[in-house]
Design a protein around this motif. Structure first.
Motif, PDB file in Angstrom:
ATOM      1  N   LEU A   1       0.827  -1.208   0.000  1.00 26.71           N
ATOM      2  CA  LEU A   1       0.000   0.000   0.000  1.00 26.71           C
ATOM      3  C   LEU A   1       0.861   1.258   0.000  1.00 26.71           C
ATOM      4  O   LEU A   1       0.559   2.234  -0.702  1.00 26.71           O
ATOM      5  CB  LEU A   1      -0.926   0.011   1.223  1.00 26.71           C
ATOM      6  CG  LEU A   1      -2.208  -0.809   1.134  1.00 26.71           C
ATOM      7  CD1 LEU A   1      -2.879  -0.901   2.498  1.00 26.71           C
ATOM      8  CD2 LEU A   1      -3.182  -0.218   0.112  1.00 26.71           C
ATOM      9  N   LYS A   2       1.917   1.248   0.782  1.00 24.52           N
ATOM     10  CA  LYS A   2       2.829   2.401   0.814  1.00 24.52           C
ATOM     11  C   LYS A   2       3.453   2.640  -0.556  1.00 24.52           C
ATOM     12  O   LYS A   2       3.611   3.792  -0.997  1.00 24.52           O
ATOM     13  CB  LYS A   2       3.912   2.187   1.871  1.00 24.52           C
ATOM     14  CG  LYS A   2       3.425   2.258   3.309  1.00 24.52           C
ATOM     15  CD  LYS A   2       4.571   2.022   4.285  1.00 24.52           C
ATOM     16  CE  LYS A   2       4.075   1.923   5.724  1.00 24.52           C
ATOM     17  NZ  LYS A   2       3.485   3.193   6.197  1.00 24.52           N
TER      18      LYS A   2
ATOM     19  N   ILE B   1       1.351   7.187  -6.570  1.00 26.38           N
ATOM     20  CA  ILE B   1       0.294   8.185  -6.768  1.00 26.38           C
ATOM     21  C   ILE B   1       0.863   9.588  -6.608  1.00 26.38           C
ATOM     22  O   ILE B   1       0.592  10.490  -7.421  1.00 26.38           O
ATOM     23  CB  ILE B   1      -0.873   7.949  -5.791  1.00 26.38           C
ATOM     24  CG1 ILE B   1      -1.661   6.700  -6.209  1.00 26.38           C
ATOM     25  CG2 ILE B   1      -1.802   9.168  -5.739  1.00 26.38           C
ATOM     26  CD1 ILE B   1      -2.764   6.298  -5.247  1.00 26.38           C
ATOM     27  N   ILE B   2       1.677   9.791  -5.573  1.00 24.44           N
ATOM     28  CA  ILE B   2       2.269  11.116  -5.361  1.00 24.44           C
ATOM     29  C   ILE B   2       3.203  11.480  -6.516  1.00 24.44           C
ATOM     30  O   ILE B   2       3.185  12.610  -7.018  1.00 24.44           O
ATOM     31  CB  ILE B   2       3.007  11.169  -4.006  1.00 24.44           C
ATOM     32  CG1 ILE B   2       1.995  11.164  -2.860  1.00 24.44           C
ATOM     33  CG2 ILE B   2       3.891  12.415  -3.924  1.00 24.44           C
ATOM     34  CD1 ILE B   2       2.611  11.177  -1.483  1.00 24.44           C
TER      35      ILE B   2
ATOM     36  N   GLU C   1       2.894  18.221  -0.027  1.00 26.12           N
ATOM     37  CA  GLU C   1       3.970  18.499   0.942  1.00 26.12           C
ATOM     38  C   GLU C   1       3.687  17.818   2.278  1.00 26.12           C
ATOM     39  O   GLU C   1       4.577  17.211   2.887  1.00 26.12           O
ATOM     40  CB  GLU C   1       4.107  20.013   1.133  1.00 26.12           C
ATOM     41  CG  GLU C   1       5.259  20.431   2.012  1.00 26.12           C
ATOM     42  CD  GLU C   1       5.371  21.937   2.161  1.00 26.12           C
ATOM     43  OE1 GLU C   1       6.031  22.390   3.110  1.00 26.12           O
ATOM     44  OE2 GLU C   1       4.790  22.662   1.330  1.00 26.12           O
ATOM     45  N   ILE C   2       2.439  17.893   2.725  1.00 30.58           N
ATOM     46  CA  ILE C   2       2.055  17.249   3.990  1.00 30.58           C
ATOM     47  C   ILE C   2       2.209  15.730   3.879  1.00 30.58           C
ATOM     48  O   ILE C   2       2.749  15.078   4.781  1.00 30.58           O
ATOM     49  CB  ILE C   2       0.604  17.615   4.360  1.00 30.58           C
ATOM     50  CG1 ILE C   2       0.512  19.095   4.750  1.00 30.58           C
ATOM     51  CG2 ILE C   2       0.087  16.736   5.500  1.00 30.58           C
ATOM     52  CD1 ILE C   2      -0.920  19.612   4.848  1.00 30.58           C
TER      53      ILE C   2
ATOM     54  N   ASN D   1       4.599  13.282   5.988  1.00 25.80           N
ATOM     55  CA  ASN D   1       4.059  12.164   6.782  1.00 25.80           C
ATOM     56  C   ASN D   1       4.697  10.847   6.408  1.00 25.80           C
ATOM     57  O   ASN D   1       4.963   9.992   7.258  1.00 25.80           O
ATOM     58  CB  ASN D   1       2.537  12.078   6.590  1.00 25.80           C
ATOM     59  CG  ASN D   1       1.799  13.238   7.238  1.00 25.80           C
ATOM     60  OD1 ASN D   1       2.370  13.969   8.048  1.00 25.80           O
ATOM     61  ND2 ASN D   1       0.549  13.421   6.866  1.00 25.80           N
ATOM     62  N   ASN D   2       4.937  10.647   5.095  1.00 21.21           N
ATOM     63  CA  ASN D   2       5.545   9.395   4.626  1.00 21.21           C
ATOM     64  C   ASN D   2       6.974   9.259   5.156  1.00 21.21           C
ATOM     65  O   ASN D   2       7.414   8.153   5.507  1.00 21.21           O
ATOM     66  CB  ASN D   2       5.533   9.341   3.101  1.00 21.21           C
ATOM     67  CG  ASN D   2       4.133   9.114   2.554  1.00 21.21           C
ATOM     68  OD1 ASN D   2       3.253   8.617   3.269  1.00 21.21           O
ATOM     69  ND2 ASN D   2       3.914   9.466   1.309  1.00 21.21           N
ATOM     70  N   LEU D   3       7.695  10.376   5.217  1.00 21.63           N
ATOM     71  CA  LEU D   3       9.060  10.333   5.741  1.00 21.63           C
ATOM     72  C   LEU D   3       9.052  10.003   7.235  1.00 21.63           C
ATOM     73  O   LEU D   3       9.859   9.211   7.720  1.00 21.63           O
ATOM     74  CB  LEU D   3       9.752  11.676   5.511  1.00 21.63           C
ATOM     75  CG  LEU D   3      10.216  11.974   4.074  1.00 21.63           C
ATOM     76  CD1 LEU D   3      10.744  13.403   3.976  1.00 21.63           C
ATOM     77  CD2 LEU D   3      11.294  10.986   3.637  1.00 21.63           C
ATOM     78  N   GLU D   4       8.095  10.605   7.940  1.00 20.36           N
ATOM     79  CA  GLU D   4       8.024  10.382   9.388  1.00 20.36           C
ATOM     80  C   GLU D   4       7.458   9.016   9.715  1.00 20.36           C
ATOM     81  O   GLU D   4       7.778   8.425  10.745  1.00 20.36           O
ATOM     82  CB  GLU D   4       7.154  11.470  10.034  1.00 20.36           C
ATOM     83  CG  GLU D   4       7.790  12.855   9.955  1.00 20.36           C
ATOM     84  CD  GLU D   4       6.875  13.941  10.482  1.00 20.36           C
ATOM     85  OE1 GLU D   4       5.693  13.628  10.752  1.00 20.36           O
ATOM     86  OE2 GLU D   4       7.330  15.094  10.614  1.00 20.36           O
TER      87      GLU D   4
END
Length: 391
Positions: free
Chosen positions: A51-52, A58-59, A382-383, A387-390
């Motif tokens: 899923l990730k 998508i991004i 950007e958000i 979030n993906n990095l964190e």
């Protein structure tokens, strides 16, 4: 269902007679459900990873077409222009909710029933906390009868996977439609399409059609396991052997379909010219005219009626809104014409009209949180990337 005997046999082959002691204080009933929980846990983690990956694609694709106008639909009728990036990110949030659901389900999957034995616990002085830690469980069950008969976690798992497949099916349906000759919005990768056995010109979206079709298997798995469990008395019954059929199919189908949809998103191309043309077609910017009039003090219902008549005029004249002008609109304003023209010059009203029927400007007027305006989409990306990095 008899995996416990296979485990004991293999363990005995590896370590000798000590392996024959594995069954003390244990039963098929708690061993099997322990194995199923371990299997489900590991596969749900793999699905989370898939899923990730889909969300990352998508991004990437949204950024590739960040400012491209794209037709937005309601009732499968062209409604209003949006950014393609905004459209695609809608699916990001569907898959993001799927990820959240699976993480929540894992809390109820990752509980150790080992030590519940057949149904009543065991007389052997076992350390359930030790086996919990050794097997990576977060908690232990507190009722042995529930522990050996509980398959709620499988129902939750299959429901979560069915919902993922439903989202994939919706995306597949969109892309099948958008890639058709009539829409001509999307070009799908050749590697995920096939030709026809008789028609040499055909390019069929087979991968997406199969993804859409496989959603029905997950629904069948969900109904199947619910039906299997609905009439079982406490506690363990051999009927539960059948739960693996639904679980294995749901997991295998979801994993392969997520891999396919990732490749589709990664490799699809958007027909920019066609997307722009359709984003302003079918009088999609009529609402902008009505909202402008409303902001100028005309009651919205009156503004709605004025623009409705104006659109009928455009249809009869066989012209798009950007082929008309304020001069054409003013004939429908009635008593509100003087109010507007006292406030603004005719020249300025013509400029306003041209801005109102420009799809990019219309898109950027939707400058509210969650709207399709370019700066809002950029903020969302950007958000999400943060979030993906964190995460």
């Amino acid at each position: 269902e008899d995996v416990h005997m296979n485990i004991e046999k293999r363990l005995t082959e590896l370590i000798g007679d000590l392996g024959k002691k594995i069954h003390i204080g244990r039963s098929r009933n708690d061993q099997v459900v322990t194995d199923v929980r371990l299997f489900t846990r590991e596969n749900l983690k793999e699905i989370l990873s898939l899923l990730k990956e889909v969300k990352k694609e998508i991004i990437k694709k949204a950024k590739e077409y960040i400012d491209l106008p794209f037709p937005g639909y309601t009732h499968l009728q062209l409604a209003q222009p949006v950014l393609f990036s905004h459209y695609l990110l809608a699916y990001y949030f569907m898959f993001d909710r799927d990820e959240s659901r699976i993480k929540d389900t894992l809390k109820r999957v990752n509980i150790s029933p080992l030590g519940s034995a057949a149904l009543a616990g065991t007389t052997v002085n076992i350390d359930r906390e030790f086996t919990k830690e050794a097997l990576g469980f977060d908690n232990i069950t507190l009722n042995s009868m529930d522990a050996v008969s509980d398959r709620d976690f499988l129902i939750e798992t299959i429901f979560d996977l069915a919902l993922i497949m439903m989202h994939i099916s919706r995306l597949s349906e969109d892309l099948i439609i958008y890639s058709s000759y009539e829409f001509n919005l999307i070009d799908l990768p050749d590697s995920l399409c096939t030709g026809s056995s008789i028609m040499p010109q055909k390019k069929n979206p087979d991968a997406l059609e199969l993804a859409r079709g496989k959603c029905s298997r997950l629904y069948a798995d969900l109904v199947g396991i619910l039906t299997l469990l609905k009439g079982l008395p406490l506690t363990y019954n051999r009927d539960l052997q059948e739960d693996k059929i639904f679980l294995f199919d749901a997991i295998d189908t979801t994993k392969i379909t997520l891999k396919i949809i990732k490749e589709v998103i990664k490799n699809l191309k958007v027909n920019k010219k066609r997307a722009y043309e359709l984003s302003k077609a079918n009088y999609a910017l009529a609402t902008d005219i009505a909202e402008f009039l409303s902001k100028e003090g005309i009651p919205f219902r009156d503004a709605h009626n004025i623009v409705g008549k104006f659109v009928r005029f455009a249809i009869d004249a066989q012209k798009d809104l950007d082929e008309l002008s304020y001069k054409d609109l003013r004939g429908f304003l009635g008593k509100y014409k003087d109010t507007l023209e006292k406030k603004y010059s005719l020249e300025y009203l013509e400029k306003i009209y041209k801005d109102l029927v420009n799809p990019l400007k219309a898109i950027n007027r939707r400058n509210v949180v969650g709207g399709t305006a370019l700066n809002q989409v950029k903020k969302v990306i950007e958000i999400l990337e943060k979030n993906n990095l964190e995460g």
